[in-house]
Structure formats: C-alpha cells, structure tokens
Design a protein around this motif. Structure first.
Motif, short mmCIF file in Angstrom:
data_model
loop_
_atom_site.label_atom_id
_atom_site.label_comp_id
_atom_site.label_asym_id
_atom_site.label_seq_id
_atom_site.Cartn_x
_atom_site.Cartn_y
_atom_site.Cartn_z
N ARG A 1 0.84 -1.20 0.00
CA ARG A 1 0.00 0.00 0.00
C ARG A 1 0.87 1.25 0.00
O ARG A 1 0.61 2.20 -0.75
CB ARG A 1 -0.91 -0.01 1.24
N ASN A 2 1.91 1.24 0.82
CA ASN A 2 2.78 2.41 0.91
C ASN A 2 3.49 2.71 -0.41
O ASN A 2 3.70 3.87 -0.76
CB ASN A 2 3.81 2.22 2.03
N GLU A 3 3.87 1.65 -1.14
CA GLU A 3 4.49 1.84 -2.45
C GLU A 3 3.54 2.58 -3.39
O GLU A 3 3.95 3.50 -4.11
CB GLU A 3 4.87 0.49 -3.05
N MET A 4 2.29 2.18 -3.40
CA MET A 4 1.30 2.81 -4.27
C MET A 4 0.99 4.23 -3.79
O MET A 4 0.80 5.14 -4.61
CB MET A 4 0.02 1.98 -4.31
N TYR A 5 0.97 4.41 -2.49
CA TYR A 5 0.67 5.73 -1.93
C TYR A 5 1.74 6.74 -2.34
O TYR A 5 1.44 7.90 -2.65
CB TYR A 5 0.57 5.64 -0.40
N GLN A 6 2.99 6.31 -2.37
CA GLN A 6 4.08 7.19 -2.77
C GLN A 6 3.95 7.58 -4.24
O GLN A 6 4.29 8.71 -4.63
CB GLN A 6 5.43 6.53 -2.50
N LYS B 1 1.40 10.24 -4.31
CA LYS B 1 1.94 11.49 -3.75
C LYS B 1 2.78 12.24 -4.78
O LYS B 1 2.83 13.47 -4.78
CB LYS B 1 2.77 11.19 -2.51
N SER B 2 3.46 11.47 -5.65
CA SER B 2 4.31 12.11 -6.66
C SER B 2 3.52 12.60 -7.86
O SER B 2 4.03 13.34 -8.70
CB SER B 2 5.41 11.15 -7.12
N GLY B 3 2.25 12.19 -7.95
CA GLY B 3 1.37 12.68 -9.03
C GLY B 3 1.27 11.72 -10.19
O GLY B 3 2.26 11.16 -10.65
N LEU B 4 0.04 11.52 -10.68
CA LEU B 4 -0.22 10.61 -11.80
C LEU B 4 -0.23 11.35 -13.13
O LEU B 4 -0.58 12.52 -13.20
CB LEU B 4 -1.57 9.91 -11.60
#
Length: 641
Positions: A190-195, A198-201
């Motif tokens: 989850r944290n990997e995806m959250y980062q 956070k960096s923007g899609l």
C-alpha cells in the motif's frame, strides 16, 4: 446468505503454467473453500489474458494465428486448474465475445464521461511487459534503456493514441488510501502505491495502432484497446456487466478480494480504481499483492530447470501436501522460496509424524481395545479440560488468522492442537489404562477425546487439505458435509460403532531412496551444455565468429570443482578472458601455450562471479573431454572458415 467474490489475476498466455503461476490460484481456492466452510455464497473467478503485441509476435514465430496460439495455452491453464481440483466458478478469457462487448461498453462509458481524449504518445515501451515507462523509472546501462521490471531493452514508440484522464483521479485515490488503509495489503505494498500517488499521476495511453491483436475501439477501430485496460475489465465482464444478463454483477460486485502478484499492483491499485470511479461503479473492497515465488533460490525459468509443471509435484507428493507446504512455509504477502528439501522436511515432520501418526495411533488403539468403537463417557480429569482448552483457544485463533489471510500462523494454531493431542496420548498412557478393567470408561473417554480432536482438525484443515480432511472423516464414519465451521465444537462427536484404520494417511519419505522432482541445473555444467551441437541453417552458422586463440595464462577458480579461468590472445582482437568447465580434464600448466578454437562473438556471461568473454570448443565422450586445437603453428586471431 453473505456473499464473497474472490478473483485471481488472469494469467498471460505467453508461457506454460508452473508452480509460481499456480501459487495464486491455490491461495484463492483455499480462501474460497474457507468462506464456503463458513457458509458464504462464494463466486471464485480465474482466467486468461490473451491480447497484446507479445502474443501476436509469439503466434507469428509459431507460424499460427494468434487465436490458435491463445486457445492452446488457455486450455493448458484451464485443464491444470481442473486437475488440481480448483473450485473456480468461472473461467474468463479476454477473447470471449461477452468480454469484448463489455470492454467496448466500459470504454465508451469513460469516453462519454469526458475522461478519454485523443493525443500523441511518445515514450519508452516494454513489449514483454506491455508497459510504457517514464524517463525517471527506466534503467540505463551502456547508453541503452531497460525495463525496470523485466530488465529487457525498451523500444521508443511514437503513435497517435487515446488517453484516459488518470491524473484527474489522483486526489480521489489519495483520499481513498488515507480513509481506507486496508484497501491495498500488505501495508508495505500500500505504501508503495501511496508514494506513487503522492508524486502525481500522468494520463494513461489506452489504445495502440501498431498492431491489431486486441479489442478495437468501437468508434475508431484502427485503435485497439491497451491490453491492461482490457484485462482489468474481466472482473466485471465475467459477471455480465453492461449486458442483458447482469444478475451476477448485481449480486456479487464489488469484489471482496482481488488476489494479485506484486508486479501488477500499480494496474490494480491505481489504474483499476480510477477507471471504476470514472464509470461510477463501486470499488473492490480489498486488493492483496503477494510476493514472488522462487524455486530453490532461483527465479523460475526454463533455463534454470525449475519451471516445474505442478502436476509432477502433486503426483509425487499429493495435492494436499503441496497446498499445505505453500501456505505453511511461505509467508503470504512476502517473497517466498519453494524448496523441495524443505517440502520433504515438512512432509515427514508435520504430515507423517504429527497428523498421520495421531490418527493412526488413536484408531489402532480403538480397534485393539474396543473393537473399533468410540464411546463417550463421563470419566473426566484435569488433563481433558486442558486438551479442550487448547482446542478452543486455537480454533478461535485459527478463524481470526484465516479471516486476515495469515495462513502460516493459522496452520500453526492447528498444529498446536495436533501436537498437544499427541502429547495427550503420552500423558494419559492408554496402554496402561487398558490393563486395568476398572479404567475402561476412562480409556474410552481418552480415545473419544483424541478422535474428537482430529475430527475438529479435519474441519480446520479442509480448505487447505480437502482430500486429507475427507480421508480422516471417512475413517471415523462421518460424511463430507460435516466439514463446516459450525461443527468445530468440542464434544459433538457421535458414538462410533466401527472405525476404519487402513493405511496411514501420510507415510514417511525415505530421503536416501527418494528421487526428487526438481533437478536444478548446475551452473558450472551449463558451460559444457553450451557445447552441444544441433542442426542449423548456413545463415545461423555465418553469425558465429570462430577464431584461433592462444592460451597465455590459466588458473583455478577457487571453490569450483570444474572451472578454470583462461587468459587468451586473439591477435588483432586483443586479449580475452574466458571461464571453461575443464578443470577435471586439464591442469592449468598443460594448457599454457595451446592454440584453441573459441567462439569470439558470444555475449559475456558470469560464472561463479567471473566474467567470461567467449567459449572454447571441446568434444567429450563418456570418460574424458578434449579441447579442439589447431595442428599447425598459425597466428592467433585468424578466423575459422
């Protein structure tokens, strides 16, 4: 009745199924069986992903149509799951007509929402992974760009595409992750995806025009829909979404659990929920991204000799033993290693010594002392209360752990019951009770408690080891419908008129006499295997650059029984270092000065951590190996023709 919808990823049909691809399906099957045992109405979906450029190229290499190619491989997956007794309710294929229509309808809905637009794509593309990569993500080496996942070289692509406004849903997804931390599990995934969020899609290219093996866009058929957009929609197309027959969709969606491998987490945990939000559909309740499976420490591949067909393992050890081992030794969610040696250890210790021995000893005593009858009496003692307490506590632990997909710990709680039940035999000493006629009722209760213990165990293990559970019940005269969570209560075992002993459920493996299934290739021996000759065309032969080389230096490779490191003179081509598996046939001293034939244009390889830039030619019979030399004194570097 409570509903539960569980899915596996749909498997990409560009290779044969192996124990790694079977792992997720086995776990999904165990979850489905567990939920049914707890009286859920379960829908369990698996299937195959069959579109894309890689599939089209593979079919072309085989000189068959893409449809013929995917039909062949999809059936291999379908038949394997059947042979493994996987209890899936449906098997979806992305070449199914119902899926094609749903994909077209779904994409059209996103377009009508204003979330799809036409533009030009320029970027790095990985054909094997069917994935575009940003400049910041790619691996760079020797002036070339490589895929961060599969490490193959990327291709620069420029084409007109349709794009999905993925960036539009960045904030909505961030909010989802913050308000629902269990949406993606385990936490570190989850944290990997959250980062990433956070960096923007960035907006996602969702069509291709450079090939046609895919589902065409309805109003612009020169564009085929990107394989990953196509694939994700399987989870609702299988339920009949956007068709006249959508009862299953209304009944089971949203999915309770998407089981996937970590390498496809981004597609499922970011792109898929964004697509669903755009389509105004409910999101799946949870996505679980587990780790990769290696075999004996090696990545699964044909060249390593470990891409084993699961049937071979299951025929050798039984389906249940493989299922047990995968959940017992591999922490679900983490990367794990399948070791046949560890499997044998578990088989002997847990299945033969602990479980099978408990059942066989107990039934043998029942047959010896009571002619196979099991009767409940009232001769209770403190040790019985302790047994009941351990059963009760560990049943509660088991259900809590299974509900949270902590399979390894859940099985440990079951084995706590089994181990104490075996200890209970030693503490109550039935063989001594049998010698005293006044202790007959006490002996009867001891045997009743033991049978009741492994009756409960049979229910708990039934999602993981269904055949074993059924065999245990058969021995005590109970039917398979007894395998239900409502029956894990102590003391509900009815009196039994006659138990059936038969053979032990599991018998110890004699390691000294046992032939293992997985024979890993010795990396030193691969040097020798490269010298095997097979028929080729002249065009292929002309690509091989054979040269005369003089051996300047030779030395042992430490810690290797077979390898020597050679320094060669190739004339105008300069000096070269190669590593050769010839130590058992030549000493370093006798090689110096010899003029040999080498393949000069072989890609560099590492053996025992040493780089080898070429390969010498040699011939070998059953007794010895002989390197090929020249019979006249000619200069190094000359080309062999």
């Amino acid at each position: 009745m409570k509903k539960f919808y569980v899915t596996t990823p749909i498997y990409y049909v560009n290779s044969e199924p192996h124990i790694g691809s079977a792992y997720t399906t086995i776990v999904a099957d165990i979850i489905a069986r567990y939920k049914r045992m707890n009286n859920f109405d379960v829908f369990f979906l698996t299937g195959t992903d069959e579109h894309g450029q890689k599939i089209m190229q593979s079919a072309k290499e085989k000189n068959i149509s893409p449809q013929e190619w995917v039909d062949k491989l999809s059936n291999k997956f379908k038949n394997l799951w059947k042979d493994m007794e996987i209890t899936n309710d449906d098997f979806i294929r992305t070449t199914d007509k119902k899926h094609e229509e749903t994909v077209k309808n779904f994409v059209e809905k996103l377009k009508n929402k204003g979330d799809i637009y036409k533009g030009k794509y320029e970027g790095w593309y990985c054909i094997p992974c069917e994935t575009f990569w940003n400049e910041d993500d790619i691996e760079k080496k020797d002036g070339k760009n490589y895929c961060p996942d599969c490490h193959r070289e990327l291709k620069w692509v420029e084409e007109e595409n349709y794009f999905f406004k993925l960036s539009k849903y960045n904030d909505a997804l961030l909010k989802l992750y913050e308000e629902n931390p269990n949406f993606v599990q385990p936490d570190f995934r989850r944290n990997e995806m959250y980062q990433i969020l956070k960096s923007g899609l960035r907006d996602l290219s969702i069509t291709r025009t450079t090939f046609d093996w895919g589902i065409p866009l309805r109003d612009d058929p020169e564009h085929v829909i990107y394989v990953w957009v196509d694939a994700l929609i399987n989870y609702i197309s299988a339920l009949g979404y956007s068709t006249d027959n959508d009862d299953k969709f209304k009944e089971y969606w949203p999915a309770d659990l998407h089981l996937i491998g970590k390498e496809i987490n981004r597609f499922h945990s970011i792109i898929w929920p964004a697509m669903l939000i755009s389509a105004e559909l409910p999101l799946p309740k949870q996505i679980f991204a587990h780790g990769w499976l290696t075999v004996n420490g090696e990545k699964i591949s044909k060249s390593a000799g470990n891409a084993i067909e699961p049937r071979l393992l299951m025929d050798k050890y039984s389906k249940d033993a493989i299922r047990y081992y995968l959940l017992r030794d591999i922490q679900f969610g983490r990367d794990g290693d399948f070791s046949e040696d560890n499997l044998i250890t578990r088989y002997n210790a847990d299945l033969a010594n602990d479980l099978s021995n408990l059942v066989h000893r107990t039934l043998s005593m029942a047959n010896k002392y009571f002619e196979g009858k099991i009767l409940k009496t009232n001769s209770y003692e403190d040790i019985d209360k302790r047994l009941h307490s351990i059963i009760d506590e560990n049943c509660k632990k088991y259900y809590d752990l299974m509900d949270n997909y902590n399979f390894t710990q859940a099985l440990e709680s079951v084995w706590e019951i089994i181990r104490f039940s075996n200890k209970y035999i030693d503490l109550t000493e039935p063989w001594k009770l049998a010698k005293d006629p006044e202790k007959k009722e006490r002996l009867s209760l001891v045997l009743y408690n033991l049978v009741d213990s492994f009756r409960i165990v049979s229910i708990l293990i039934s999602p993981i080891m269904p055949e074993t559970a059924e065999k245990i019940l058969f021995k005590i005269g109970l039917k398979n419908d007894h395998l239900n969570s409502k029956n894990t209560k102590i003391g509900i075992l009815p009196d039994i008129e006659k138990v059936s002993i038969g053979e032990p459920i599991y018998q110890r493996i004699d390691i000294e006499k046992w032939n293992k299934v997985i024979i890993m290739k010795n990396k030193e021996e691969e040097v020798m295997e490269d010298n095997v000759i097979s028929l080729i065309d002249f065009e292929d032969f002309s690509k091989v650059d054979l040269r005369v080389a003089k051996i300047l230096e030779a030395e042992d490779v430490k810690k290797s029984k077979k390898l020597l490191k050679l320094q060669l003179d190739l004339g105008e081509l300069g000096k070269r270092q190669i590593v050769a598996g010839i130590k058992q046939h030549y000493t370093p001293e006798e090689l110096i000065g010899k003029k040999i034939i080498v393949v000069a244009n072989l890609k560099p390889a590492k053996l025992m951590g040493i780089e080898s830039n070429g390969m010498l030619l040699a011939a070998k019979n059953s007794e010895k190996l002989t390197i090929l030399t020249v019979d006249r004194d000619i200069e190094p570097g000359l080309k062999v023709s």
